[in-house]
Design a protein around this motif. Structure first.
Motif, PDB file in Angstrom:
ATOM      1  N   VAL A   1       0.845  -1.199   0.000  1.00  0.00           N
ATOM      2  CA  VAL A   1       0.000   0.000   0.000  1.00  0.00           C
ATOM      3  C   VAL A   1       0.881   1.250   0.000  1.00  0.00           C
ATOM      4  N   PHE A   2       1.918   1.263   0.824  1.00  0.00           N
ATOM      5  CA  PHE A   2       2.855   2.382   0.859  1.00  0.00           C
ATOM      6  C   PHE A   2       3.496   2.596  -0.512  1.00  0.00           C
ATOM      7  N   ALA A   3       3.949   1.511  -1.139  1.00  0.00           N
ATOM      8  CA  ALA A   3       4.605   1.619  -2.445  1.00  0.00           C
ATOM      9  C   ALA A   3       3.636   2.112  -3.511  1.00  0.00           C
ATOM     10  N   THR A   4       2.423   1.614  -3.500  1.00  0.00           N
ATOM     11  CA  THR A   4       1.438   2.025  -4.504  1.00  0.00           C
ATOM     12  C   THR A   4       1.041   3.483  -4.323  1.00  0.00           C
ATOM     13  N   LEU A   5       0.866   3.925  -3.096  1.00  0.00           N
ATOM     14  CA  LEU A   5       0.557   5.330  -2.850  1.00  0.00           C
ATOM     15  C   LEU A   5       1.748   6.221  -3.210  1.00  0.00           C
ATOM     16  N   SER A   6       2.961   5.713  -3.004  1.00  0.00           N
ATOM     17  CA  SER A   6       4.151   6.453  -3.423  1.00  0.00           C
ATOM     18  C   SER A   6       4.202   6.556  -4.943  1.00  0.00           C
ATOM     19  N   LEU A   7       3.785   5.497  -5.615  1.00  0.00           N
ATOM     20  CA  LEU A   7       3.712   5.514  -7.077  1.00  0.00           C
ATOM     21  C   LEU A   7       2.747   6.597  -7.541  1.00  0.00           C
ATOM     22  N   ARG A   8       1.633   6.709  -6.864  1.00  0.00           N
ATOM     23  CA  ARG A   8       0.655   7.762  -7.184  1.00  0.00           C
ATOM     24  C   ARG A   8       1.245   9.143  -6.914  1.00  0.00           C
ATOM     25  N   ALA A   9       1.972   9.276  -5.807  1.00  0.00           N
ATOM     26  CA  ALA A   9       2.579  10.557  -5.448  1.00  0.00           C
ATOM     27  C   ALA A   9       3.682  10.961  -6.420  1.00  0.00           C
ATOM     28  N   SER A  10       4.291   9.983  -7.083  1.00  0.00           N
ATOM     29  CA  SER A  10       5.383  10.280  -8.007  1.00  0.00           C
ATOM     30  C   SER A  10       4.914  10.959  -9.286  1.00  0.00           C
ATOM     31  N   ASP A  11       3.603  10.956  -9.514  1.00  0.00           N
ATOM     32  CA  ASP A  11       3.033  11.608 -10.696  1.00  0.00           C
ATOM     33  C   ASP A  11       3.666  11.071 -11.978  1.00  0.00           C
ATOM     34  N   GLY A  12       3.591   9.753 -12.116  1.00  0.00           N
ATOM     35  CA  GLY A  12       4.149   9.118 -13.321  1.00  0.00           C
ATOM     36  C   GLY A  12       5.659   9.206 -13.382  1.00  0.00           C
ATOM     37  N   PHE A  13       6.321   9.145 -12.261  1.00  0.00           N
ATOM     38  CA  PHE A  13       7.774   9.241 -12.096  1.00  0.00           C
ATOM     39  C   PHE A  13       8.322  10.616 -12.473  1.00  0.00           C
TER      40      PHE A  13
END
Length: 107
Positions: A13-25
């Motif tokens: 969940v942390f990694a997926t939310l971080s992925l969302r926060a990255s705004d497409g890297f």
């Protein structure tokens, strides 16, 4: 073995939310948390399987809890949509996992 699965869920969940926060890297600062979260998640999932949890139960609980938690947290943190139909879908996912788990335990 359940402690490892709970840890795997939280890390995913942390990694997926971080992925969302990255705004497409585009925000590269999130690459480390994404990578670390997924690595920890897969490691802990492996630990729960190595300790004897059936793969169908482990994977079902891992994915269902991940979907539900990400949807709910993303609503709060990112203001992502969470419609009544989506909430019904989450309820169906949880019901399906509970059905699989209780059927697996009953054997």
């Amino acid at each position: 073995m359940w402690w490892a699965l709970v840890g795997a869920i939280l890390a995913e969940v942390f990694a997926t939310l971080s992925l969302r926060a990255s705004d497409g890297f585009r925000k590269r600062v999130w690459f480390g948390p994404i990578l670390a979260g997924y690595l920890v998640s897969f490691y802990l999932l492996w630990v729960s399987l190595a300790l004897g949890m059936p793969v169908g139960i482990a994977y079902g609980v891992w994915t269902a809890c991940g979907v539900a938690l990400v949807a709910i947290i993303a609503r709060v943190v990112f203001a992502d949509p969470l419609t009544p139909k989506m909430m019904a879908g989450i309820a169906l996912i949880v019901a399906g996992v509970l059905t699989i788990e209780t059927a697996g335990v009953a054997r």
